[in-house]
Design a protein around this motif. Structure first.
Motif, PDB file in Angstrom:
ATOM      1  N   THR A 647     -12.205  -7.337  23.397  1.00 45.12           N
ATOM      2  CA  THR A 647     -11.827  -5.977  23.784  1.00 45.12           C
ATOM      3  C   THR A 647     -11.968  -5.022  22.609  1.00 45.12           C
ATOM      4  O   THR A 647     -11.835  -5.426  21.434  1.00 45.12           O
ATOM      5  CB  THR A 647     -10.384  -5.942  24.291  1.00 45.12           C
ATOM      6  OG1 THR A 647      -9.498  -6.305  23.224  1.00 45.12           O
ATOM      7  CG2 THR A 647     -10.194  -6.913  25.455  1.00 45.12           C
ATOM      8  N   GLN A 648     -12.188  -3.750  22.921  1.00 44.11           N
ATOM      9  CA  GLN A 648     -12.355  -2.752  21.877  1.00 44.11           C
ATOM     10  C   GLN A 648     -11.094  -2.629  21.041  1.00 44.11           C
ATOM     11  O   GLN A 648     -11.162  -2.380  19.832  1.00 44.11           O
ATOM     12  CB  GLN A 648     -12.719  -1.399  22.497  1.00 44.11           C
ATOM     13  CG  GLN A 648     -13.109  -0.340  21.483  1.00 44.11           C
ATOM     14  CD  GLN A 648     -14.346  -0.704  20.693  1.00 44.11           C
ATOM     15  OE1 GLN A 648     -15.361  -1.091  21.274  1.00 44.11           O
ATOM     16  NE2 GLN A 648     -14.292  -0.610  19.375  1.00 44.11           N
ATOM     17  N   ARG A 649      -9.942  -2.814  21.675  1.00 44.51           N
ATOM     18  CA  ARG A 649      -8.675  -2.709  20.940  1.00 44.51           C
ATOM     19  C   ARG A 649      -8.583  -3.769  19.851  1.00 44.51           C
ATOM     20  O   ARG A 649      -8.246  -3.481  18.702  1.00 44.51           O
ATOM     21  CB  ARG A 649      -7.505  -2.855  21.910  1.00 44.51           C
ATOM     22  CG  ARG A 649      -6.127  -2.816  21.239  1.00 44.51           C
ATOM     23  CD  ARG A 649      -5.019  -2.940  22.284  1.00 44.51           C
ATOM     24  NE  ARG A 649      -3.709  -2.959  21.661  1.00 44.51           N
ATOM     25  CZ  ARG A 649      -3.136  -4.069  21.178  1.00 44.51           C
ATOM     26  NH1 ARG A 649      -3.786  -5.214  21.233  1.00 44.51           N
ATOM     27  NH2 ARG A 649      -1.935  -4.017  20.624  1.00 44.51           N
ATOM     28  N   ASN A 650      -8.908  -5.010  20.211  1.00 51.52           N
ATOM     29  CA  ASN A 650      -8.871  -6.083  19.211  1.00 51.52           C
ATOM     30  C   ASN A 650      -9.933  -5.886  18.138  1.00 51.52           C
ATOM     31  O   ASN A 650      -9.714  -6.197  16.963  1.00 51.52           O
ATOM     32  CB  ASN A 650      -9.056  -7.434  19.896  1.00 51.52           C
ATOM     33  CG  ASN A 650      -7.855  -7.844  20.719  1.00 51.52           C
ATOM     34  OD1 ASN A 650      -6.760  -7.317  20.534  1.00 51.52           O
ATOM     35  ND2 ASN A 650      -8.049  -8.772  21.653  1.00 51.52           N
ATOM     36  N   VAL A 651     -11.088  -5.397  18.555  1.00 48.95           N
ATOM     37  CA  VAL A 651     -12.155  -5.139  17.591  1.00 48.95           C
ATOM     38  C   VAL A 651     -11.746  -4.061  16.603  1.00 48.95           C
ATOM     39  O   VAL A 651     -11.960  -4.181  15.389  1.00 48.95           O
ATOM     40  CB  VAL A 651     -13.456  -4.741  18.328  1.00 48.95           C
ATOM     41  CG1 VAL A 651     -14.491  -4.189  17.353  1.00 48.95           C
ATOM     42  CG2 VAL A 651     -14.036  -5.942  19.069  1.00 48.95           C
ATOM     43  N   ASP A 652     -11.128  -2.981  17.100  1.00 39.84           N
ATOM     44  CA  ASP A 652     -10.660  -1.903  16.209  1.00 39.84           C
ATOM     45  C   ASP A 652      -9.607  -2.406  15.249  1.00 39.84           C
ATOM     46  O   ASP A 652      -9.580  -2.014  14.073  1.00 39.84           O
ATOM     47  CB  ASP A 652     -10.121  -0.741  17.046  1.00 39.84           C
ATOM     48  CG  ASP A 652     -11.212  -0.008  17.801  1.00 39.84           C
ATOM     49  OD1 ASP A 652     -12.381  -0.125  17.398  1.00 39.84           O
ATOM     50  OD2 ASP A 652     -10.898   0.676  18.793  1.00 39.84           O
ATOM     51  N   SER A 653      -8.722  -3.261  15.756  1.00 41.61           N
ATOM     52  CA  SER A 653      -7.670  -3.812  14.899  1.00 41.61           C
ATOM     53  C   SER A 653      -8.271  -4.634  13.763  1.00 41.61           C
ATOM     54  O   SER A 653      -7.841  -4.554  12.616  1.00 41.61           O
ATOM     55  CB  SER A 653      -6.726  -4.676  15.731  1.00 41.61           C
ATOM     56  OG  SER A 653      -5.753  -5.291  14.915  1.00 41.61           O
ATOM     57  N   THR A 662     -19.762   0.314  11.693  1.00 46.78           N
ATOM     58  CA  THR A 662     -19.333   0.547  13.067  1.00 46.78           C
ATOM     59  C   THR A 662     -18.873  -0.775  13.659  1.00 46.78           C
ATOM     60  O   THR A 662     -19.273  -1.854  13.197  1.00 46.78           O
ATOM     61  CB  THR A 662     -20.474   1.115  13.948  1.00 46.78           C
ATOM     62  OG1 THR A 662     -21.564   0.180  13.955  1.00 46.78           O
ATOM     63  CG2 THR A 662     -20.942   2.466  13.435  1.00 46.78           C
ATOM     64  N   ALA A 663     -18.036  -0.709  14.699  1.00 44.91           N
ATOM     65  CA  ALA A 663     -17.523  -1.904  15.373  1.00 44.91           C
ATOM     66  C   ALA A 663     -17.449  -1.620  16.865  1.00 44.91           C
ATOM     67  O   ALA A 663     -16.736  -0.709  17.294  1.00 44.91           O
ATOM     68  CB  ALA A 663     -16.152  -2.289  14.821  1.00 44.91           C
ATOM     69  N   THR A 664     -18.171  -2.395  17.661  1.00 49.53           N
ATOM     70  CA  THR A 664     -18.228  -2.179  19.107  1.00 49.53           C
ATOM     71  C   THR A 664     -17.800  -3.446  19.826  1.00 49.53           C
ATOM     72  O   THR A 664     -18.258  -4.541  19.498  1.00 49.53           O
ATOM     73  CB  THR A 664     -19.657  -1.810  19.541  1.00 49.53           C
ATOM     74  OG1 THR A 664     -20.114  -0.713  18.759  1.00 49.53           O
ATOM     75  CG2 THR A 664     -19.687  -1.428  21.016  1.00 49.53           C
ATOM     76  N   GLY A 665     -16.909  -3.281  20.810  1.00 44.59           N
ATOM     77  CA  GLY A 665     -16.409  -4.417  21.568  1.00 44.59           C
ATOM     78  C   GLY A 665     -16.806  -4.365  23.025  1.00 44.59           C
ATOM     79  O   GLY A 665     -17.538  -3.465  23.454  1.00 44.59           O
ATOM     80  N   SER A 666     -16.338  -5.372  23.780  1.00 41.75           N
ATOM     81  CA  SER A 666     -16.580  -5.479  25.230  1.00 41.75           C
ATOM     82  C   SER A 666     -18.073  -5.508  25.563  1.00 41.75           C
ATOM     83  O   SER A 666     -18.507  -4.957  26.570  1.00 41.75           O
ATOM     84  CB  SER A 666     -15.892  -4.329  25.972  1.00 41.75           C
ATOM     85  OG  SER A 666     -14.511  -4.327  25.714  1.00 41.75           O
TER      86      SER A 666
END
Length: 793
Positions: A647-653, A662-666
């Protein structure tokens, strides 16, 4: 037209009666054939304008089918759609197949097959891998059937069958045995010839008679001949293939050097005049074979994969009929609309939609993320994933060969076919270098011949030997061999040597998250306890509840002081609850526990409540590997891009703690693949690090791909570089050695070319005798190899 009176079949080389009734006109002569099969094959080759095959080939072809017509009629069985289900892929307009082709003996066979099938109406694309004896064919089913393709191959002498994956490993083993045989012979003969010729050059045997010296020359010639014609055949076949394709590779100058020096030595022996240099030929072939063998072995070790690349694809299923009966069947026989029963712990056999039940599905083999995904009625599930909790009834959407896992493997193959490959620097130089040397040798001979110099031939040979591209031929492989040996010591395996050159052009490093940057297991990053409460007791309560759970998060709560739990219950997708010390506890998400996450002073995702009050909160995450942050800090000169299925939330964390651009999730596997394609379209040179089957397509599409130590077999197969350790600390070393290797290759090539330019005037003027040229050539090669060995330090 003349008639060939040979007693051997012109096509396959087997004995044939000169009065045989089977004949074919090839290259302007009436050739004798041993059987109707060879006759039919030869006529087909000639009729298609491909008789140059007989000039290119280096070995006789396989014998034609004696029962030729019967065999052709039997091939029609492969047109049966049911039989094609296992090995033919239908993309709508075209059909594709991988064929194992029997009878391929040399590079000319690959040329012949490609030319022949390209002339067949309906065939769109043909690609032949000579070393693996395989052909990939794409065709229009409305224009030609599969049997027509097999017939076209049979008519020119090749038996083709659908490719079986278990032959892949056997092909590697066979090639390795050939390497060892050729290398062993070259090494043994090199030692013998070196001792013999060194003694002659420096007169270690004392004053010996001319006849005895000539006898030693003949012995050296006999020992050298099998090295030239057997051990060195690897290079000649590569040169023939390049020349037949109207190009030049490194095997061309190697071939010219070997045969130039061999013929010169042979002539000197026959004429009993001049020096011979058979030891240089043997040593040259031995060193080149050694470097290629080491490269082959490293590549083989890096691709230690199971024989079946489809190991993640399900085999069986439990089909539910209209009467409610459950019967076992093969997953590949399921059709859209069928219903299957999937029990807890079973692998979902096919892509479909849940029509009854809900459960947690482990999709790690597709997404790379180990946290199960909650699936309800109407949700899509994928073949190869694992049902963890409850029984499901799934309605089939499409056949197994179109399942997502198969799409990923096909996408990987497509990406590998389009992989950009940097040409060796040495190839570019040698293309012009060889032509120049040949021209200068010819000009030298012509000049001294018209001057009436009896030594014109030997002067020309001295030019060819002195400027022989031995050092140039060793410049690249010696550096690569030493670099790979150094990397192997550091736990890094290269599957293709030219990846080292491409690593020096990398501008962007793309990274997967789970299992690559992280450890691949949950851990508690931080925790919070309500003031006035006993943290040890609260953690023991949480650990006691999690001990009853099968969720992977539970492994993060490890405690030796577990409490008694009663009334335990699981809320799928929410959390768990139970009674501990006569109190009702809930552990799980904010929504499940009724907690306002904003009231907790940490970024938490697991909350512990007792009778409606939040007493503790935990941030549970997949922790970073210990050296991840330090390693990425050493790579700060590159753009660092995180591409994750989490998930983007975990990736941002996670990204908050790392120096990422840059960091991209999902992201799905295809979205990762497209992201790298977009970077490459923007001019970026991309290196990708990953570990899961979901990373295989993006690994194959990157300019250079790296699979970490815990990667599965599919990711390892797609990668160019394999790290034996889970740690990323070897990545900076890999890039550093790549840069040093490039510098060594350039130094070696500059020395090789500089030496040739320096020695050329002496050779052309006739001041350089052949034995001096041999010493100079050998010394030049030794300097190149010595310079390369500095990479080992």
């Amino acid at each position: 037209m003349t008639t060939d009176t040979s007693s051997e079949c012109y096509h396959c080389g087997l004995p044939a009666d000169p009065q045989s009734q089977y004949h074919a006109v090839v290259l302007g002569k009436d050739r004798v054939m041993c059987c109707p099969g060879c006759e039919a094959v030869a006529e087909a080759i000639v009729d298609n304008g491909l008789e140059d095959y007989y000039q290119f080939r280096t070995e006789p072809a396989a014998q034609g089918d004696v029962n030729f017509q019967n065999t052709l009629s039997k091939l029609s069985v492969y047109d049966d759609p049911a039989l094609q289900e296992d090995f033919v892929y239908d993309d709508g307009a075209h059909k594709e197949i991988q064929l194992t082709v029997e009878g391929i003996t040399c590079a000319a066979c690959g040329w012949l097959i490609e030319k022949q099938l390209a002339r067949v109406n309906g065939i769109s694309q043909v690609s032949v891998n000579v070393s693996e004896r395989r052909a990939a064919v794409s065709w229009l089913p409305d224009a030609i059937q599969l049997s027509g393709i097999l017939n076209a191959l049979k008519k020119i002498g090749y038996t083709a069958l659908p490719f079986q994956p278990d032959q892949h490993e056997a092909s590697y083993q066979s090639e390795q045995k050939q390497f060892l045989k050729k290398l062993g012979l070259a090494g043994l003969m090199t030692m013998q010839v070196m001792m013999l010729m060194t003694g002659l050059y420096f007169d270690l045997f004392g004053s010996i008679e001319r006849e005895t010296r000539q006898y030693f020359y003949w012995v050296a010639l006999v020992l050298t001949t099998p090295v030239v014609f057997y051990s060195g055949s690897t290079f000649y076949l590569g040169a023939i293939k390049a020349i037949s394709a109207r190009t030049v590779n490194m095997d061309v100058p190697v071939t010219i050097a070997v045969f130039g020096t061999y013929i010169a030595g042979l002539k000197a022996t026959l004429l009993q005049s001049g020096e011979v240099y058979f030891e240089s030929i043997c040593m040259f072939i031995f060193l080149l074979l050694l470097s290629r063998y080491l490269e082959h072995r490293s590549r083989h070790r890096a691709t230690q994969i199971s024989a079946n690349m489809m190991q993640y694809i399900p085999v069986t299923a439990q089909r539910l009929d209209a009467d409610g009966n459950i019967t076992a069947c093969l997953a590949k026989h399921l059709l859209p609309g069928d219903k299957v029963v999937v029990k807890p712990g079973d692998t979902i056999p096919i892509d479909g939609r849940i029509i009854e039940g809900s459960s947690a599905i482990d999709e790690a083999m597709l997404t790379g993320e180990f946290e199960p995904v909650i699936k309800q009625v109407g949700a899509t599930v994928y073949g190869g994933t694992v049902n963890q909790k409850s029984t499901l009834i799934v309605e089939v959407h499409q056949q197994l060969k179109y399942a997502l896992v198969n799409q990923i493997i096909r996408l990987q193959s497509t990406a590998m076919a389009n992989k950009p490959k940097a040409a060796q620097l040495a190839d570019t130089f040698s293309r012009y270098f060889v032509v120049a040397v040949l021209f200068i040798s010819a000009a030298t001979y012509t000049y001294w011949y018209w001057q009436g110099n009896d030594e014109a031939f030997w002067i020309a040979i001295a030019v060819l030997v002195a400027t022989c591209p031995c050092a140039l031929g060793l410049a690249t492989p010696s550096a690569l061999t030493c670099a790979m040996a150094r990397l192997n010591k550091q736990g890094v395996l290269l599957k293709r040597a030219d990846a080292l050159e491409q690593l020096t052009t990398i501008s962007t490093i793309a990274l997967d998250k789970t299992g690559t940057l992280t450890e691949g297991k949950f851990s508690i990053v931080q925790s919070w306890y309500l003031t006035g409460q006993d943290p040890a007791h609260l953690f023991a309560v949480a650990a006691s509840l999690e001990a009853r759970s099968e969720h992977p998060i539970g492994k993060a709560f490890s405690c030796n002081n577990l409490l008694t739990v009663s009334d335990f219950a699981v809320n799928i997708g929410g959390g768990i609850s139970g009674t501990v010390s006569n109190k009702q506890w809930h552990l799980g998400s904010a929504a499940f526990t009724g907690t306002d996450a904003q009231t907790v002073p940490i970024t938490a995702n697991v909350f512990l409540t007792c009778e409606g009050q939040c007493l503790a909160a935990f941030e549970v995450a997949d922790g970073l590997k210990p050296d991840t942050a330090a390693t990425l800090a050493l790579l700060n000169q590159y753009k660092l891009i995180l591409l994750s299925g989490d998930t983007q939330r975990n990736v941002d964390s996670l990204a908050a703690h790392l120096p990422l651009t840059t960091a991209t999730g999902s992201l799905t596997p295809e979205q990762k693949y497209r992201a790298v394609q977009q970077l490459q379209a923007a001019g970026e040179q991309v290196m990708m690090l990953g570990d899961g089957i979901n990373d295989a397509p993006v690994l194959a599409s990157a300019d250079v791909s790296v699979a970490v130590g815990n990667a599965n077999d599919v990711a390892r197969n797609a990668a160019d570089v394999v790290l034996l350790s889970d740690s990323l600390s070897a990545v900076p070393a890999l890039l550093d050695i790549a840069a040093r290797t490039r510098n060594k290759i350039r130094q070696n090539m500059l020395w090789a070319i500089g030496y040739n330019l320096l020695i050329l005037p002496f050779a052309v003027s006739g001041l350089l005798l052949p034995w001096m040229a041999v010493i100079g050539m050998s010394l030049s090669s030794i300097i190149v190899v010595s310079n390369s060995t500095r990479l080992l330090k």
